[in-house]
Design a protein around this motif. Structure first.
Motif, PDB file in Angstrom:
ATOM      1  N   PHE A  31       0.831  -1.199   0.000  1.00  0.00           N
ATOM      2  CA  PHE A  31       0.000   0.000   0.000  1.00  0.00           C
ATOM      3  C   PHE A  31       0.866   1.250   0.000  1.00  0.00           C
ATOM      4  O   PHE A  31       0.578   2.210  -0.716  1.00  0.00           O
ATOM      5  CB  PHE A  31      -0.955   0.010   1.200  1.00  0.00           C
ATOM      6  N   ASP A  32       1.930   1.257   0.789  1.00  0.00           N
ATOM      7  CA  ASP A  32       2.807   2.430   0.858  1.00  0.00           C
ATOM      8  C   ASP A  32       3.433   2.741  -0.501  1.00  0.00           C
ATOM      9  O   ASP A  32       3.505   3.905  -0.905  1.00  0.00           O
ATOM     10  CB  ASP A  32       3.896   2.232   1.910  1.00  0.00           C
ATOM     11  N   ALA A  33       3.886   1.716  -1.216  1.00  0.00           N
ATOM     12  CA  ALA A  33       4.477   1.925  -2.542  1.00  0.00           C
ATOM     13  C   ALA A  33       3.416   2.410  -3.526  1.00  0.00           C
ATOM     14  O   ALA A  33       3.663   3.320  -4.326  1.00  0.00           O
ATOM     15  CB  ALA A  33       5.122   0.644  -3.039  1.00  0.00           C
ATOM     16  N   TRP A  34       2.238   1.833  -3.472  1.00  0.00           N
ATOM     17  CA  TRP A  34       1.157   2.250  -4.349  1.00  0.00           C
ATOM     18  C   TRP A  34       0.779   3.699  -4.081  1.00  0.00           C
ATOM     19  O   TRP A  34       0.602   4.496  -5.007  1.00  0.00           O
ATOM     20  CB  TRP A  34      -0.060   1.345  -4.162  1.00  0.00           C
ATOM     21  N   LEU A  35       0.675   4.053  -2.813  1.00  0.00           N
ATOM     22  CA  LEU A  35       0.310   5.409  -2.441  1.00  0.00           C
ATOM     23  C   LEU A  35       1.363   6.404  -2.920  1.00  0.00           C
ATOM     24  O   LEU A  35       1.020   7.458  -3.459  1.00  0.00           O
ATOM     25  CB  LEU A  35       0.122   5.514  -0.925  1.00  0.00           C
ATOM     26  N   ALA A  36       2.632   6.092  -2.760  1.00  0.00           N
ATOM     27  CA  ALA A  36       3.704   6.969  -3.214  1.00  0.00           C
ATOM     28  C   ALA A  36       3.604   7.211  -4.719  1.00  0.00           C
ATOM     29  O   ALA A  36       3.831   8.334  -5.191  1.00  0.00           O
ATOM     30  CB  ALA A  36       5.059   6.392  -2.854  1.00  0.00           C
ATOM     31  N   ASP A  37       3.241   6.189  -5.474  1.00  0.00           N
ATOM     32  CA  ASP A  37       3.116   6.312  -6.927  1.00  0.00           C
ATOM     33  C   ASP A  37       1.847   7.068  -7.352  1.00  0.00           C
ATOM     34  O   ASP A  37       1.796   7.608  -8.450  1.00  0.00           O
ATOM     35  CB  ASP A  37       3.102   4.936  -7.593  1.00  0.00           C
TER      36      ASP A  37
END
Length: 43
Positions: A31-37
């Motif tokens: 989720f953190d990587a998706w949110l950053a993108d």
């Protein structure tokens, strides 16, 4: 639906093997990587 995830977190996520999911979909992100993108697309 979200209440189920909250109330039965272990049952829901425990039935899913993260390693297998990542093998089936190598582009799967946390989720953190998706949110950053995607943060720029949020209002």
């Amino acid at each position: 639906m979200f209440q189920y995830y909250g109330d039965f977190d272990r049952e829901f996520t425990g039935a899913r093997d993260l390693t297998t999911a990542q093998q089936l979909n190598p582009g799967l992100k946390s989720f953190d990587a998706w949110l950053a993108d995607n943060i720029a697309h949020m209002n």
